[in-house]
Scaffold this motif. Structure first.
Motif, short mmCIF file in Angstrom:
data_model
loop_
_atom_site.label_atom_id
_atom_site.label_comp_id
_atom_site.label_asym_id
_atom_site.label_seq_id
_atom_site.Cartn_x
_atom_site.Cartn_y
_atom_site.Cartn_z
N GLY A 48 75.52 66.03 19.72
CA GLY A 48 74.17 65.52 19.94
C GLY A 48 73.49 66.16 21.13
N ASN A 49 74.24 66.40 22.19
CA ASN A 49 73.67 67.05 23.37
C ASN A 49 73.35 68.52 23.10
N ARG A 50 74.14 69.15 22.23
CA ARG A 50 73.83 70.53 21.83
C ARG A 50 72.49 70.56 21.10
N LYS A 51 72.28 69.60 20.21
CA LYS A 51 71.00 69.52 19.51
C LYS A 51 69.86 69.25 20.47
N ASN A 52 70.09 68.37 21.46
CA ASN A 52 69.04 68.05 22.41
C ASN A 52 68.63 69.27 23.22
N ASP A 53 69.60 70.08 23.63
CA ASP A 53 69.27 71.31 24.34
C ASP A 53 68.42 72.23 23.47
N ALA A 54 68.75 72.28 22.19
CA ALA A 54 68.01 73.16 21.27
C ALA A 54 66.57 72.69 21.11
N VAL A 55 66.37 71.38 20.97
CA VAL A 55 65.01 70.89 20.75
C VAL A 55 64.17 71.01 22.02
N LEU A 56 64.78 70.79 23.19
CA LEU A 56 64.04 70.95 24.44
C LEU A 56 63.60 72.40 24.65
N GLU A 57 64.46 73.33 24.28
CA GLU A 57 64.11 74.74 24.39
C GLU A 57 62.95 75.09 23.46
N LYS A 58 62.96 74.53 22.26
CA LYS A 58 61.87 74.79 21.31
C LYS A 58 60.56 74.17 21.80
N ILE A 59 60.62 72.98 22.36
CA ILE A 59 59.41 72.34 22.90
C ILE A 59 58.89 73.13 24.09
N ARG A 60 59.81 73.61 24.94
CA ARG A 60 59.40 74.36 26.13
C ARG A 60 58.73 75.67 25.75
N THR A 61 59.28 76.36 24.76
CA THR A 61 58.76 77.69 24.42
C THR A 61 57.58 77.64 23.46
N GLN A 62 57.55 76.62 22.59
CA GLN A 62 56.52 76.56 21.57
C GLN A 62 55.38 75.60 21.92
N GLY A 63 55.65 74.63 22.80
CA GLY A 63 54.65 73.61 23.10
C GLY A 63 54.50 72.65 21.93
N VAL A 64 53.69 71.62 22.14
CA VAL A 64 53.45 70.60 21.11
C VAL A 64 51.96 70.31 21.03
N LYS A 65 51.44 70.29 19.83
CA LYS A 65 50.07 69.86 19.60
C LYS A 65 50.09 68.66 18.67
N PRO A 66 49.28 67.64 18.93
CA PRO A 66 49.26 66.48 18.04
C PRO A 66 48.53 66.80 16.74
N TYR A 67 48.78 66.00 15.72
CA TYR A 67 47.96 66.10 14.51
C TYR A 67 46.53 65.67 14.86
N PRO A 68 45.52 66.47 14.57
CA PRO A 68 44.13 66.09 14.90
C PRO A 68 43.73 64.76 14.28
N GLY A 69 44.16 64.51 13.04
CA GLY A 69 43.82 63.24 12.39
C GLY A 69 44.46 62.05 13.07
N SER A 70 45.62 62.25 13.66
CA SER A 70 46.28 61.16 14.38
C SER A 70 45.54 60.85 15.67
N VAL A 71 45.04 61.87 16.34
CA VAL A 71 44.24 61.64 17.55
C VAL A 71 42.98 60.87 17.20
N ARG A 72 42.31 61.27 16.12
CA ARG A 72 41.10 60.56 15.68
C ARG A 72 41.42 59.10 15.39
N TYR A 73 42.54 58.85 14.73
CA TYR A 73 42.89 57.48 14.39
C TYR A 73 43.25 56.66 15.62
N LEU A 74 44.01 57.25 16.53
CA LEU A 74 44.32 56.55 17.78
C LEU A 74 43.04 56.14 18.51
N GLU A 75 42.10 57.04 18.57
CA GLU A 75 40.83 56.75 19.25
C GLU A 75 40.05 55.67 18.52
N ALA A 76 40.08 55.69 17.17
CA ALA A 76 39.37 54.67 16.39
C ALA A 76 40.01 53.29 16.57
#
Length: 247
Positions: free
Chosen positions: A99-127
Motif C-alpha cells: 500500500g505504501n508503494r502505491k502511495n508513493d506512486a500516486v504522490l509522484e504522479k500528482i506532483r509531476t502531473q498536477g490536478v485539475k477539478p472537473y469544471p462541471g463539478s466546480v459549477r455544481y459546488l458553487e451552485a
C-alpha cells in the motif's frame, strides 16, 4: 426537486473526491497498476497476469481504504501477505508495504502531473453553496487535502473526512457508511438530510447502507446500470447535469 437536482429536504452534500470532484481516479488506477504489476512480475515472472486498470480497479480497490484495496485484490488472486504495519517501507512484502508503494506512486504522479477539478463539478459546488447547502468531501485517500489544494477547490468544502480522519476516529471505510455519516454529523445533519455523490460501487453501497436522503451516482466510465443496482437514486455523467434538473 430543487433546481440543483435534489429533494427539497436535503441540506448537506457529501462528495467523494476521486472521479467525482477530480479526475484523480485515473491517477489512482495507474498507480495501482504500476504497483501490482511490479509486485506480480517479481512474484510470478514475466508470464504474470497483469492488473486490469478498469475491471480489477473497479471491482477490488476503487473507493476502498488503501490496505483494504490491497487485501481485496490479492484475495482475488489467492495471494496472502503478512499485514505488516503503517510504517513498512514500500519494498517490504506486506499488505501495508504494498500500500505504501502505491502511495508513493500516486504522490509522484500528482506532483509531476498536477490536478485539475472537473469544471462541471466546480459549477455544481458553487451552485450548491449559493443555494445555502453545506458541503463535505468524503474520501478514503490520505492524500485528500493535497489533491484539494492542487485542484484549487478546498475553499468550496466545509468539512473533510478522509483516510487520515478515518484512522484517527477508527471509522471503517466504504462500503460501510461510517465516513459519510461522520461528515453529515460534522455538518450538523442526519443522514436523511444529506445527499451522497459517488462514482464507485462501494460508495453506492455505503450510501444505501447509511439510509441517506438521496444518492447520486456519477458515471464516468459507462457503469450507469451497476450504479443504479448498487443504490443510486439517479445517475449523471457530470455533476453539472443536475443544475436545473427539477423534474
Amino acid at each position: 426537486m430543487t433546481e440543483i437536482g435534489l429533494p427539497s429536504g436535503v441540506r448537506a452534500c457529501l462528495f467523494d473526491l476521486d472521479g467525482v470532484l477530480t479526475p484523480t481516479a485515473l491517477v489512482h488506477a495507474a498507480a495501482w497498476k504500476e504497483t501490482f504489476d511490479d509486485f506480480l512480475r517479481e512474484r510470478d515472472g514475466d508470464g504474470f497476469r497483469p492488473f486490469d486498470a478498469t475491471a480489477d480497479y473497479d471491482e477490488y480497490v476503487d473507493g476502498r481504504p488503501r490496505a483494504d484495496g490491497v487485501r481485496s485484490f490479492l484475495a482475488s488472486r489467492h495471494i496472502e501477505l503478512p499485514e505488516g504495519d503503517d510504517e513498512d517501507p514500500p519494498d517490504k512484502q506486506t499488505v501495508h508495504g504494498l500500500g505504501n508503494r502505491k502511495n508513493d506512486a500516486v504522490l509522484e504522479k500528482i506532483r509531476t502531473q498536477g490536478v485539475k477539478p472537473y469544471p462541471g463539478s466546480v459549477r455544481y459546488l458553487e451552485a450548491v453553496r449559493a443555494a445555502g447547502l453545506r458541503t463535505a468531501v468524503v474520501s478514503s485517500s490520505a492524500n485528500c487535502r493535497d489533491v484539494l489544494v492542487s485542484a484549487g477547490i478546498e475553499h468550496l468544502l466545509d468539512v473533510r473526512v478522509d483516510g487520515a480522519t478515518a484512522k484517527e476516529r477508527h471509522l471503517p471505510g466504504k462500503p460501510h457508511p461510517d465516513t459519510f455519516l461522520a461528515a453529515a454529523a460534522d455538518l450538523g445533519f442526519d443522514a436523511a438530510r444529506a445527499a451522497v455523490f459517488e462514482d464507485a460501487l462501494v460508495g453506492m453501497d455505503a450510501g444505501r447502507a447509511g439510509h441517506f436522503g438521496f444518492v447520486v451516482g456519477v458515471d464516468r466510465v459507462g457503469q450507469a446500470a451497476a450504479l443504479r443496482q448498487h443504490g443510486a437514486d439517479t445517475v449523471v455523467e457530470d455533476l453539472a447535469d443536475l443544475i436545473g434538473a427539477t423534474a
